[in-house]
Every structure is written in C-alpha cells, then in structure tokens.
Design an enzyme around this catalytic site. Structure first.
Site, PDB file in Angstrom:
ATOM      1  NE  ARG A   9      30.518  44.052  62.486  1.00  0.00           N
ATOM      2  CZ  ARG A   9      30.087  44.463  63.663  1.00  0.00           C
ATOM      3  NH1 ARG A   9      30.692  44.038  64.765  1.00  0.00           N
ATOM      4  NH2 ARG A   9      29.058  45.281  63.771  1.00  0.00           N
ATOM      5  CB  THR A  17      55.078  20.985  37.879  1.00  0.00           C
ATOM      6  OG1 THR A  17      55.590  21.805  38.931  1.00  0.00           O
ATOM      7  CG2 THR A  17      54.165  21.834  37.008  1.00  0.00           C
ATOM      8  CB  SER A  18      52.934  21.670  42.740  1.00  0.00           C
ATOM      9  OG  SER A  18      53.825  22.746  42.535  1.00  0.00           O
ATOM     10  CG  HIS A  37      28.819  70.986  38.979  1.00  0.00           C
ATOM     11  ND1 HIS A  37      30.135  70.672  38.717  1.00  0.00           N
ATOM     12  CD2 HIS A  37      28.205  71.084  37.775  1.00  0.00           C
ATOM     13  CE1 HIS A  37      30.319  70.612  37.416  1.00  0.00           C
ATOM     14  NE2 HIS A  37      29.157  70.851  36.806  1.00  0.00           N
ATOM     15  CD  GLN A  46      57.584  25.138  38.186  1.00  0.00           C
ATOM     16  OE1 GLN A  46      57.456  25.788  39.209  1.00  0.00           O
ATOM     17  NE2 GLN A  46      58.576  24.273  37.996  1.00  0.00           N
ATOM     18  CB  SER A  64      52.480  30.222  45.774  1.00  0.00           C
ATOM     19  OG  SER A  64      51.788  29.276  46.554  1.00  0.00           O
ATOM     20  CB  SER A  75      23.707  57.709  67.200  1.00  0.00           C
ATOM     21  OG  SER A  75      24.597  58.410  68.049  1.00  0.00           O
ATOM     22  NE  ARG A  89      56.489  28.902  40.771  1.00  0.00           N
ATOM     23  CZ  ARG A  89      55.539  28.457  41.569  1.00  0.00           C
ATOM     24  NH1 ARG A  89      55.429  27.178  41.829  1.00  0.00           N
ATOM     25  NH2 ARG A  89      54.679  29.282  42.106  1.00  0.00           N
ATOM     26  CG  ASN A 137      57.502  22.872  54.495  1.00  0.00           C
ATOM     27  OD1 ASN A 137      56.511  23.483  54.898  1.00  0.00           O
ATOM     28  ND2 ASN A 137      58.646  23.484  54.224  1.00  0.00           N
ATOM     29  CG  HIS A 138      55.289  20.501  47.963  1.00  0.00           C
ATOM     30  ND1 HIS A 138      54.167  20.314  47.197  1.00  0.00           N
ATOM     31  CD2 HIS A 138      56.191  21.178  47.183  1.00  0.00           C
ATOM     32  CE1 HIS A 138      54.358  20.846  45.993  1.00  0.00           C
ATOM     33  NE2 HIS A 138      55.584  21.373  45.961  1.00  0.00           N
TER      34      HIS A 138
END
Length: 466
Positions: free
Chosen positions: A16, A122-123, A171, A250, A348, A303, A343, A90-91
C-alpha cells in the site's frame, strides 16, 4: 505487474505504501544490502593494494576505474546474479565474493588480484561495515531531512499563529489561555533538539577478521599494523560516517545502533518519534475541538456511511506508524547487543528488519506533514471558546490581588468560579467591582480577559528570513 506485487505484498511498506517509502527502500532493500556489500568489498581490495606488495600494480592504468565501476554501476541485474549464486552457496556474502570474482575475470584484471577479494575477512566484516553505512547514509540523506522538514513546518506555524489566543486545556479542562503559535513552537523546539541528538549519534563498524583480532591478516603479513589499516579503511569507505570498533568478537556489538534506535541515554530515534506522536495527538484533538478545519479534497470520502465527515486521517496514520516504528526499534535495541559468546546468527535475521522501523517512521513523517498542510485555523471557534470560559482569568485576578496584599484572594476566586455553573464575563466584572481595592487596581483587573491573558511568547526566532 507492479500493482499485482503491491496487492500481494506481505507488508504495507512494500504494498500500500510502497511509493511513499521509496527513499528508504533505496537503502534497506535486499538489493541495496547487496550493493553496499559490493561497495565494501570493492573498496577493501583497493585499500589492500596499498598494503600488500603483490597488489602494488594491480590497479595500474585504467584498472582502478574498471574495478570501482563494478560498485558504481551495480544494478538490479547484478543483484539478481548474486542471488542466483546464493541459491548454490546458501551464503549471501560468499555469493558476493564469487560474483566479484566473475566480474574480475570479465574485466580482464590481473590474475594476481583475484584471490585477494575478501582476503582475510569474515562475512561480518562486510555486513557490519555495509549495514551501519546503510543506516548512517539513510539517516543523513532521507530520515533527518524529513524530520528537519517537519521542524521547519512547525516553526512556520509558530510564527504565523504567534498572536492567536487559544484556550489551554490542562487535564482536558479549561486552563490559562495560551497562544496557538506558542504551542507549535513547543513541538518545534522539542523535535529540533531530538533531531540534533539523532544526527550526533555514532555509527560503529566491525572490521577485524573472524573473531576481531585480524588473525588471518597477521599470519599472512605479520609486519603490518592491521588495526590501523582497518581504522583507515572504515573511515575512508564511509566518508567519515563510521568509526571502527576497536575491540569486538566476530560481530559488531551494536551498542551504537541501540543508542540510535532506542536504548541508552540517547534513545535517539524513538525520542524523535515520541515527539511527533505527541504532536499528532494534539493536532487530532484540536481538530476535534474545532480549532482547525481541514482543507477538503475533491472526491475524497471521510466515512462510508456519514457523508459530512472529514476525518484527521493523516495524524491517525502517523500515530499508528510511529507506534510500529518505535516498537520495532525497542526490540532491535534490546536484541542486537546480546550474543552468545563470540557470535550467534540471531542478529543477522533481526538486522535485516532494520529498514522496517525506518520505513514506518519515514511514512509517519510524511503523513504528519500532509496533515499539517491541511489545517486551517478556525479563528471564530478559538475566540468563542475563550468567550465561553471567563473563569480562566481567575488565576490572573487572584495573583494581582496577592500582590496587593488582599486577604485570601485564591479562596475568593475559588468560591466565585466553582459554583457548578460557568462563571460569565458579567460574574467576573461584578466580582471585581465589589472588591475593596483602589480604582486603578480594578481597572487593571477589568483589562484581564481570556483573549489578553496569554503571557509572554517571543516568536522572533521563528521569523522567516528574507
């Protein structure tokens, strides 16, 4: 096709409201994340060429421009290629590495440089430089400017309405009058201060190898000061927006991100959201009190059943989206700084949702601005409300009487104004006429009206500059 996607999107930010949050999507979509990873990897290899002798000549001639072009020209087809590789690996970060090696070969760049892509990293060195950079640039280029646009709109109204008297309601009850402009000045100054805190937030990057000590770099090239290299690289790749976290596991420890989102003394973005939410609720109430009318739009329906209605839907939309944004920010701020030992992977998947609260916040700011743009002051209603509440001058009268050492002035005004029926102008005047005080004091008291009893408001700081 785009309409079909929006109709079937899981979240309203991609359905939307897709067109209204496009500036945030440019930083937090999956394609954007991949592009930022590519940018980090590309610039890392450039920086590495100045530290590793074997790479000294790899970017000679036009090779540097070719290599940087991989990041600069990265588009949807490139992102799709990375995702195709990821279906095998897969990485996600390894997929980026393989994609870059493909591009290296395709550009005919020197073979010696190919295996230095992602060298020693490292990633999370890539992710936790890319993602805070995404956040810092989105804040700088999209979110903060939208907040500042709202601050400017509030300041403009503080100036425009500086002389309009309005009944205050503490109030929910009639209280000492104020100025309409002053009430908008309150929100302008509050939000401006919160935005300054948001802009001052630190953004930390983690860049230090598998467990934060540059182990692989040190064993391969022991003569280099790798922490200093990392400091310089993070500063350069981010244009000074990020600083490298000196001691990490890490992963990034996320304390800076938590401060940006919701936790610590800064509570930065949530505080901004809270001020805007407070503004939206007050504007909603002012519409309910008929202090404002709303500009009509041809063909718009308030409305489905009641033709007369013009609802304050923009402020309601903003309120709902601000709530969603802050709830998500609080979760991220609580979850991300906590990791098992060096880690785990729970950060992630949570971090991938960082664009969600920023998207809802950005959407809310747009709605609030739209709502403000529709407001038209109903001065006659402001005036009538003041005329119907003469009791609110009681504070001023009893204070002047205190100055004059008149006995029990508070109690006298209390008896006058708490009879069960509204104290009228005539009631107040009769009370003043009956006082045993000098005529000059009576004249002073008669001059106090609900329209004039508005105190001081210096609007000069909101005056538009030429």
């Amino acid at each position: 096709m785009a309409e079909e996607f929006e109709l079937n999107a899981l979240t309203p930010l991609d359905g939307r409201y897709a067109s209204r949050v496009a500036p945030v999507r440019a930083y937090f979509s999956e394609a954007a994340l991949i592009k930022y990873r590519v940018r980090v990897e590309v610039e890392y290899l450039v920086a590495l060429s100045g530290a590793v002798p074997a790479l000294a000549d790899v970017f000679a001639g036009g090779n540097l421009a070719k290599w940087r072009g991989v990041a600069a020209q990265f588009g949807s087809a490139d992102a799709a290629r990375c995702k195709a590789i990821e279906r095998t690996t897969n990485h996600d970060v390894k997929a980026v590495e393989y994609y870059l090696k493909e591009r290296w070969d395709a550009l005919g760049l020197p073979a010696v440089g190919k295996e230095f892509i992602h060298f020693g990293l490292t990633s999370q060195d890539v992710n936790h430089t890319a993602q805070p950079l995404m956040l810092a640039e989105c804040a700088r280029d999209a979110l903060v400017p939208r907040f500042e646009e709202l601050v400017a709109a509030l300041k403009a109204r503080a100036w425009e309405w500086r002389d309009l008297s309005m009944l205050a309601r503490t109030h929910g009850q009639s209280a000492s009058p104020t100025r309409l402009g002053k009430e908008f000045a309150v929100f302008a100054t509050r939000l401006e201060k919160c935005v300054a805190v948001l802009k001052a937030c630190d953004h930390g990057a983690k860049f230090g190898g598998a467990t934060g000590g540059f182990n692989a770099h040190c064993v391969a090239f022991p003569g280099r000061d790798w922490p200093a290299f990392g400091d310089a690289f993070v500063n350069d790749v981010s244009g000074g927006l990020l600083r490298r976290q000196k001691h990490t596991t890490q992963i990034e420890h996320y304390d800076d991100l938590a401060a940006f989102c919701a936790f610590s003394r800064r509570h930065a973005l949530c505080r901004c959201n809270t001020v805007v939410l407070d503004l939206c609720r007050d504007c909603w109430q002012y519409v309910s009190l008929a202090y404002f009318t709303q500009q009509l739009k041809a063909g718009e329906v308030g409305s489905s059943a009641m033709p007369h209605k013009v609802n304050p839907i923009d402020f309601e939309n903003a309120e709902g989206n601000l709530g969603i944004a802050s709830a998500n920010l609080v979760h991220l701020a609580a979850k991300l700084p906590v990791s098992r030992l060096q880690r785990d992977l729970s950060d992630s998947t949570a971090l991938r949702a960082l664009g969600v609260p920023l998207g809802h916040a950005y959407l809310a700011l747009g709605s609030c601005l739209k709502g403000l743009g529709k407001l038209r002051v109903a001065e006659a209603n402001l005036s009538a409300d003041l005329d119907a509440n003469w009791a609110v001058v009681a504070e001023g009268i009893q204070t002047v009487l205190r100055r004059e050492a008149y006995p029990n002035p508070y109690e006298a005004l209390k008896a006058l104004t708490r009879t069960g029926k509204p104290a009228s102008k005539d009631d107040i005047r009769a009370f003043v006429d009956a006082l045993d005080v000098p005529d000059a004091v009576k004249a002073e008291l008669r001059a106090i009206t609900p329209h004039s009893y508005v105190g001081a408001f210096d609007a000069s700081e909101f005056e538009p500059t030429a």
